[in-house]
Design a protein around this motif. Structure first.
Motif, PDB file in Angstrom:
ATOM      1  N   GLN A  39      17.881  36.260  -6.295  1.00  0.00           N
ATOM      2  CA  GLN A  39      16.439  36.030  -6.307  1.00  0.00           C
ATOM      3  C   GLN A  39      15.840  36.494  -4.983  1.00  0.00           C
ATOM      4  OE1 GLN A  39      14.862  31.951  -6.355  1.00  0.00           O
ATOM      5  NE2 GLN A  39      13.358  32.573  -7.899  1.00  0.00           N
TER       6      GLN A  39
ATOM      7  N   TYR B  35      12.310  27.034 -16.889  1.00  0.00           N
ATOM      8  CA  TYR B  35      13.030  26.355 -15.822  1.00  0.00           C
ATOM      9  C   TYR B  35      12.028  25.902 -14.758  1.00  0.00           C
ATOM     10  CZ  TYR B  35      17.303  28.651 -17.525  1.00  0.00           C
ATOM     11  OH  TYR B  35      18.361  29.091 -18.286  1.00  0.00           O
ATOM     12  N   GLN B  37      11.958  25.204 -10.575  1.00  0.00           N
ATOM     13  CA  GLN B  37      12.685  25.416  -9.321  1.00  0.00           C
ATOM     14  C   GLN B  37      11.916  24.739  -8.209  1.00  0.00           C
ATOM     15  OE1 GLN B  37      13.087  29.522  -8.045  1.00  0.00           O
ATOM     16  NE2 GLN B  37      14.912  29.072  -6.870  1.00  0.00           N
ATOM     17  N   LEU B  43      17.856  25.826 -10.232  1.00  0.00           N
ATOM     18  CA  LEU B  43      16.982  25.866 -11.394  1.00  0.00           C
ATOM     19  C   LEU B  43      17.289  24.704 -12.315  1.00  0.00           C
ATOM     20  CD1 LEU B  43      16.848  28.821 -10.285  1.00  0.00           C
ATOM     21  CD2 LEU B  43      16.429  29.506 -12.647  1.00  0.00           C
TER      22      LEU B  43
END
Lengths: 115, 114
Positions: A39, B35, B37, B43
């Motif tokens: 990410q 999800y 976060q 997650l």
């Protein structure tokens, strides 16, 4: 219940060097998938590599490879020849092969790449 | 579409207000996931859709959270009476079928509840 643990909140690596990110998981099942996702600051999660538990051979994708130790329930990610673009959060994830749609994610490791 | 899109990218709201978060999956993907976060966390799975149905809603943190999907495509996650602890990034992902294991993620919506 299945859990995924990433014990390294942050790691640093010099550009062109090799770094290994750790992941352990807990499950009583034998047939499952393991994943590493990246990410970057853009927040877009990208699949880096996937391992099927029934395969003994470690998965590789270019500079990325895993060390899958099923008995030890360990799934580490090795990044070779690190590049500045590798800087990101890396998440380890687990999913049963069948019977559920749920993915279990670890808390992530932030990787910094030093020029 | 080229990828999973989410809107808005950022949302700031006041405590007690309702918010709607939208996810537009890749065309043809029948499975869609939401999800959450939170800062410093991994997650947290909320809900998934197979087509328009959501077989399991147990991941939703409270009855203030709901989600729907129409036409097997766009999904909306609604949070009613928002609380400060709802502040997080909400990620959506889609895949061809629920049993196919590669998920494609959207860029997320960052929700801030003041």
């Amino acid at each position: 219940a299945q859990t995924v643990t990433q014990s390294q909140p942050e790691m640093s690596v010099q550009e062109a060097e090799t770094v290994t990110l750790s992941c352990t998981y807990d499950t009583s099942e034998s047939d499952y998938y393991l994943f590493w996702y990246k990410q970057p600051p853009s927040r877009q999660m990208i699949l880096v590599i996937r391992q099927e538990a029934y395969k003994q051979q470690n998965a590789t994708e270019n500079r990325f490879s895993v060390n899958f130790q099923k008995a030890a329930k360990s799934f580490s990610l090795k990044i070779s020849d690190s590049q500045l673009g590798d800087a990101a959060m890396y998440f380890c994830a687990y999913k049963l092969r069948s019977g559920t749609y749920k993915y279990i994610f670890g808390t992530g490791t932030r990787l910094k790449v030093l020029a | 579409g080229a990828g999973v899109s989410q809107s808005p990218s950022n949302k700031v709201t006041e405590k007690g207000k309702d918010v709607e978060l939208r996810c537009d999956p890749i065309s043809g993907h029948t499975a869609l996931y939401w999800y959450r976060q939170s800062l410093g966390q991994g997650l947290e799975f909320l809900i998934y859709f197979q087509g328009n149905s959501a077989p399991d809603k147990s991941g939703l943190p409270s009855d203030r959270f709901s989600a729907e999907r129409t036409g097997g495509s766009v999904s909306t996650l609604t949070i009613q009476r928002t609380q400060q602890e709802d502040s997080a990034v909400y990620l959506c992902a889609s895949s061809l079928v629920v049993t196919y294991n590669e998920q494609f993620f959207g860029p997320g919506t960052r929700l801030t509840v003041l």
